[in-house]
Design an enzyme around this catalytic site. Structure first.
Site, mmCIF file in Angstrom:
data_model
loop_
_atom_site.group_PDB
_atom_site.id
_atom_site.type_symbol
_atom_site.label_atom_id
_atom_site.label_comp_id
_atom_site.label_asym_id
_atom_site.label_seq_id
_atom_site.Cartn_x
_atom_site.Cartn_y
_atom_site.Cartn_z
ATOM 1 N N ARG A 132 38.693 -1.133 18.452
ATOM 2 C CA ARG A 132 38.121 -0.411 19.590
ATOM 3 C C ARG A 132 38.767 0.962 19.755
ATOM 4 N NH1 ARG A 132 37.489 -5.831 23.406
ATOM 5 N NH2 ARG A 132 35.470 -6.418 22.523
ATOM 6 N N TYR A 158 29.151 0.353 19.262
ATOM 7 C CA TYR A 158 30.109 -0.312 18.370
ATOM 8 C C TYR A 158 31.162 -1.107 19.145
ATOM 9 C CZ TYR A 158 28.992 2.100 13.904
ATOM 10 O OH TYR A 158 28.410 2.536 12.754
ATOM 11 N N GLU A 159 31.593 -2.218 18.536
ATOM 12 C CA GLU A 159 32.737 -3.015 19.007
ATOM 13 C C GLU A 159 32.623 -3.423 20.480
ATOM 14 O OE1 GLU A 159 34.740 -4.262 17.014
ATOM 15 O OE2 GLU A 159 34.407 -3.026 15.234
ATOM 16 N N GLY A 160 31.423 -3.801 20.886
ATOM 17 C CA GLY A 160 31.179 -4.146 22.278
ATOM 18 C C GLY A 160 30.666 -2.933 23.023
ATOM 19 N N GLN A 207 32.690 -3.154 27.780
ATOM 20 C CA GLN A 207 34.068 -2.668 27.957
ATOM 21 C C GLN A 207 34.401 -2.556 29.442
ATOM 22 O OE1 GLN A 207 35.976 -2.337 25.247
ATOM 23 N NE2 GLN A 207 34.168 -2.868 24.041
#
Length: 569
Positions: free
Chosen positions: A294, A426-428, A433
């Site tokens: 992240r 990306y990545e959540g 977040q």
């Protein structure tokens, strides 16, 4: 204007803004002081500016293609990757005992920022391998480590992460890929994965896929998922390549941006795999690298923001149009609104970069300090969401600075806007977040948040004697945010979720005031950094109040509408 990696900016932030100097007290980083970090960043800047950046436009215009089931990469990407690998940059985070550089995460974040600004599409490849290296270091058997790590770190092989499926995006626990045990201790993997970044290339001898799949006795949800190494070509014990595995690229996604990065649909048809970690603990293994991943995505957003800002500044100084009411050049940079946009782009990029680097320093110091571990964990969702939001917003503003020419592909401004967009997903996604920030990150009763606010207010108090006006603004904003944290903790969970995004942005706004104040104090002569800090305090920091007001509203008004009522104007 060609992209130039801002090595001096990183050195200033590490030295004066995010307390990098404290890392030398940690045994693992005792040899990496500010001078060493500066030398590393200078070399990375040369690589990014002179080798990687010239590949960016070609990667966008020509892109990766799929020919007879194999990916053909953009012209020059193979040579650029080879130079990057030869310099040891793929293994910069890996432990020295594994053959890596053992650099602090904060320094690696700066390097990834520069590489992303130079060419986001190509820079994604080593990031995938870096994540895989970290997962293997922590969870793989000694045999797997010995076989895969050297090849991954020298770039002979490349790594990927296979999480997403068509019916299971953010809900990873809903995946359908299956694994069965073989008599020889290996596993057979069957399923299809989508959105696999750099799922194949023509410059790596082998592609090493980390794949999430469920064994027959794996329970539903994330707790029943296991992680497997599934190589494109099955290696022999000595590292030489054996037979092809039952792994194939079905297609490449047709994307808005990052055309040079092949995003693949992958098919596994009883492909041979090796267990990484323990059965049914695949998510745990993957989350080992999640913080770094992240933060890496945050650096992607900041890198694109930097590149977009550089291009907009160059264009605005050259483009003569209209009759500005101030300035003598006649260029559009003398128009007040263009000045507003350019100053906003520079101020926001500084904030996003400082948050990312501060997060990196905290996670580095977490090796010896539990308080720093809590700080780093709290900053991760802010760094990722704010960094990528700013990448998108600054790139869009760069198009606006160019005016009509920004909408024309030849200027390059539109590419940044297209490329940056994916980073917020990306990545959540950034909504996820923010939800993480107001739920798990506040589960300590706000201790980590309040500790950060204590730090901000303490510095603002000390700064009152030097820059009273700016210090007062930061202190007051921190107090308002403290009340906002208390209010958020008191809300039911779904009410928190309803205000999560504005709450995260408010926290980033106040952090931005803190870092701009630190930069201005460090400058001493009230030059460009003080002027930029004053701009930020007057025009951007005040947003935190309105954002916190939104954050406290709860969820009731969001559910007041039926879907039919929202379907028409």
């Amino acid at each position: 204007m060609p992209y130039r990696a801002p090595a001096d900016e990183f050195q200033f932030i590490l030295d004066k803004v995010v307390d990098f100097g404290g890392l030398s007290d940690i045994e693992r980083f005792s040899d990496v002081d500010l001078d060493v970090a500066a030398a590393i960043l200078a070399e990375a800047a040369k690589l990014a500016s002179d080798v990687i950046a010239p590949l960016d436009r070609g990667g966008d215009q020509l892109g990766a293609t799929l020919e007879s089931g194999a990916v053909k990469t953009s012209p020059g990407f193979a040579d650029g990757f080879a130079t990057l690998a030869k310099g040891g940059w793929i293994g910069m985070l890996a432990a020295p005992e594994s053959g890596g550089m053992g650099l602090p995460l904060s320094v690696a974040t700066a390097v990834n920022d520069m590489l992303s600004g130079a060419c986001l599409s190509l820079s994604l490849n080593p990031l995938m391998s870096q994540g895989q290296i970290e997962a293997l270091e922590h969870h793989a058997s000694d045999e797997i480590k010995a076989l895969y790590l050297p090849k991954l770190m020298d770039g002979t092989w490349c790594g990927t992460m296979n999480l997403t499926e068509s019916g299971a995006g953010s809900d990873v626990g809903a995946l359908r890929s299956k694994a069965t045990r073989n008599s020889d201790g290996t596993y057979s993997i069957t399923g299809q994965k989508i959105f696999i970044t750099w799922g194949d290339s023509d410059f790596a001898e082998n592609i090493c896929h980390l794949v999430l799949a469920r064994l027959p006795d794996g329970v539903e949800g994330t707790k029943g998922i296991s992680l497997f190494m599934v190589p494109k070509i099955i290696p022999n014990a000595d590292g030489s390549l054996g037979e092809a595995n039952a792994v194939s690229v079905v297609s490449l996604e047709h994307k808005l941006g990052i055309h040079g990065s092949p995003t693949c649909v992958m098919d596994y048809n009883e492909a041979k795999g090796w267990l990484i970690g323990r059965e049914h603990e695949g998510i745990k293994c993957m989350f080992t690298m999640m913080n770094n991943a992240r933060l890496g995505v945050a650096a992607q957003g900041v890198g694109v923001a930097e590149a977009a800002t550089q291009r907009a500044l160059s264009y605005a100084q050259d483009r003569v149009q209209g009759v500005p009411l101030a300035g003598e050049s006649g260029a559009i940079c003398d128009h007040a609104d263009v000045r507003r946009m350019l100053a906003t782009m520079r101020a926001e990029t500084f904030v996003a970069r400082s948050i990312a680097l501060a997060c990196g320093v905290a996670l580095d110091m977490a090796l010896d300090d539990a308080d720093q571990a809590a700080k780093g964990a709290f900053l991760i969702p802010i760094a990722k969401a704010f960094g990528t939001d700013i990448g998108h917003e600054v790139a869009q503003m760069g198009v606006q600075v160019h005016g009509g020419m920004g909408y024309i592909e030849e200027t390059g401004a539109a590419q940044y806007a297209r490329d940056a967009r994916i980073t917020s997903i990306y990545e959540g996604t950034n909504g996820i977040q923010a939800m993480d920030l107001v739920s798990r990150k506040l589960n300590d009763g706000g201790d980590a948040a309040f500790a950060i606010l204590d730090e901000i207010e303490s510095f603002a108090e000390a700064a009152r004697g030097h820059m009273p006006a700016l210090a007062k603004e930061v202190w007051s904003a921190a107090e308002t945010l403290r009340e906002g944290v208390e209010a958020m903790i008191a809300l039911p969970l779904n009410d928190r979720f309803a205000g999560a995004v504005p709450f995260l942005r408010a926290f980033a706004r106040v952090l931005g005031g803190h870092y701009h104040l630190k930069a201005a104090i460090a400058e001493k002569d009230e030059g460009k950094r003080t002027k930029l800090a004053a701009f930020y305090m007057r025009r951007l920091l005040p947003e935190h109040g309105a954002l916190l007001a939104q954050a406290r509203l709860g969820a009731a008004d969001l559910y007041a509408f039926s879907m039919d009522e929202l379907s028409t104007g």
